[in-house]
Design an enzyme around this catalytic site. Structure first.
Site, short mmCIF file in Angstrom:
data_model
loop_
_atom_site.label_atom_id
_atom_site.label_comp_id
_atom_site.label_asym_id
_atom_site.label_seq_id
_atom_site.Cartn_x
_atom_site.Cartn_y
_atom_site.Cartn_z
N ILE A 92 0.81 -1.30 -0.06
CA ILE A 92 0.08 0.03 0.00
C ILE A 92 0.76 1.33 0.00
CG2 ILE A 92 -0.22 0.19 2.60
CD1 ILE A 92 -2.91 0.62 2.07
N LYS A 93 2.02 1.35 0.45
CA LYS A 93 2.98 2.20 0.64
C LYS A 93 3.41 2.80 -0.82
CE LYS A 93 3.18 2.37 5.08
NZ LYS A 93 2.77 3.52 5.72
N ASP A 94 3.11 2.22 -1.86
CA ASP A 94 3.46 2.59 -3.11
C ASP A 94 2.54 3.87 -3.59
OD1 ASP A 94 5.20 0.49 -3.59
OD2 ASP A 94 3.88 -0.51 -5.22
#
Length: 348
Positions: free
Chosen positions: A44-46
């Site tokens: 999700i950090k993308d």
């Protein structure tokens, strides 16, 4: 060629949501997982990494040929390194030593320099937070992403993750559960979802050893920060992006519960996710047990289990860390064996 994307960065977001069946069997509630490992960097950090870089570019804080510096548990670092590779930036990632070797290898593969710090208090000069600040201050033109306090983190989830969840559930979501590392995911999604439906519940699943549970319920640290094996969520300080006032509750989850569920998710649902995802699901199940009325519960699964093969899916590591008993790995079906041994086993 209208279906060809300009770069891999355009594949970030629009991740699927899937129903859970086997690991939640018997519950009157319906559980749905937001599967974030479909992002190109595997987490999700993308979303956050690309947003932070692009907003910094717009402000002029990050110029061509510059260096991106960040303290991270790994996933934001991977997202930043991926984007940096595409955009031509240098990238220096600072991580605590407990993070998995897979994360370190991924960062190196994307061309980032990896700096490992000891496990110390957040205000210690050698903490990954402080080391990142010191490195950024010493490099001309360096940009410190500062995901724990950068509001672009929350804004991105408000603009993308929250609306995706609302659309995928047709607005029928009753509860959202996730972990909090920087707090960006829960805070951004909570803000959006509560604007659409004010009574939707936002629950944070917090590892035992994190201080966030205490800060939410007691407004102070009751138990000192402790060590835990789950990566990426829980904190020993309060990030600026953890907006406690918009959450509706915290549920504590211990390592044993998290790692047991990590293995169940892949063997029973086919979902190879990390322990932070399992922590969120265990928290969701615990929260649901306190509610009589059937609910639609969305659980955020932040990353892939491929980044934890040396830990959560390594029997020896699990035994050495007290999360699996020796006799539980005796079954040949759960380990790699030779062709000769296989033929002996099945020639009965």
């Amino acid at each position: 060629m209208s279906h060809i994307l300009d770069s891999i960065l355009e594949t970030v977001g629009d991740t699927p949501m899937v129903a859970l069946h086997n690991v939640t069997k018997g519950s009157k509630h319906k559980f749905f997982a937001k599967i974030e490992y479909f992002n190109p960097g595997g987490s999700i950090k993308d979303r956050v990494a690309v947003a932070i870089i692009e907003e910094a570019e717009k402000r002029g804080d990050l110029k061509p040929g510059g260096t991106i510096v960040e303290a991270t548990s790994g996933n934001t670092g991977v997202g930043l390194a991926l984007a940096a590779a595409v955009k031509g930036y240098k990238c220096i990632i600072i991580m605590p030593e407990k993070m998995s070797e897979e994360k370190r290898a991924l960062l190196r593969a994307y061309g980032a320099q990896v700096v490992i710090t000891p496990m110390v208090e957040p205000d210690h000069p050698m903490s990954h937070y402080n080391v990142s600040k010191r490195i950024a201050a010493q490099i001309p033109g360096a940009f410190l992403a500062n995901q724990f306090f950068n509001p672009d983190n929350v804004t991105k989830h408000y603009q993308t993750t929250g609306p995706e969840i609302w659309k995928q559930t047709d607005g029928k979501i009753d509860m959202l559960v996730g972990g909090a590392g920087t707090g960006g995911t829960l805070s951004g999604c909570a803000k959006y979802l509560k604007e659409q439906k004010k009574d939707v519940k936002i629950i944070c699943a917090d590892p035992v050893g994190s201080i966030l549970y205490d800060l939410y319920y007691h407004k102070k640290i009751v138990d000192p920060p402790g060590s835990y094996k789950v990566e990426g969520i829980g904190e020993d300080m309060l990030p600026g992006n953890v907006h406690l006032d918009i959450y509706d509750g915290f549920i504590r989850v211990n390592d044993q519960e998290a790692f047991d569920m990590t293995r169940r998710l892949v063997s029973e649902e086919g979902l190879l996710v990390g322990p932070s995802s399992a922590t969120a699901l265990v928290g969701a199940i615990k929260a649901s047990e306190k509610v009589e009325k059937p609910m639609n519960i969305v659980v955020v699964f932040p990353d892939s289990g491929r980044q934890y093969l040396s830990k959560a899916f390594n029997d020896r590591w699990m035994v050495d860390n007290g999360l699996l008993k020796e006799e539980q790995i005796k079954d040949a079906f759960n380990r790699v064996i030779s062709a000769e041994d296989a033929l002996k086993i099945y020639n009965k």
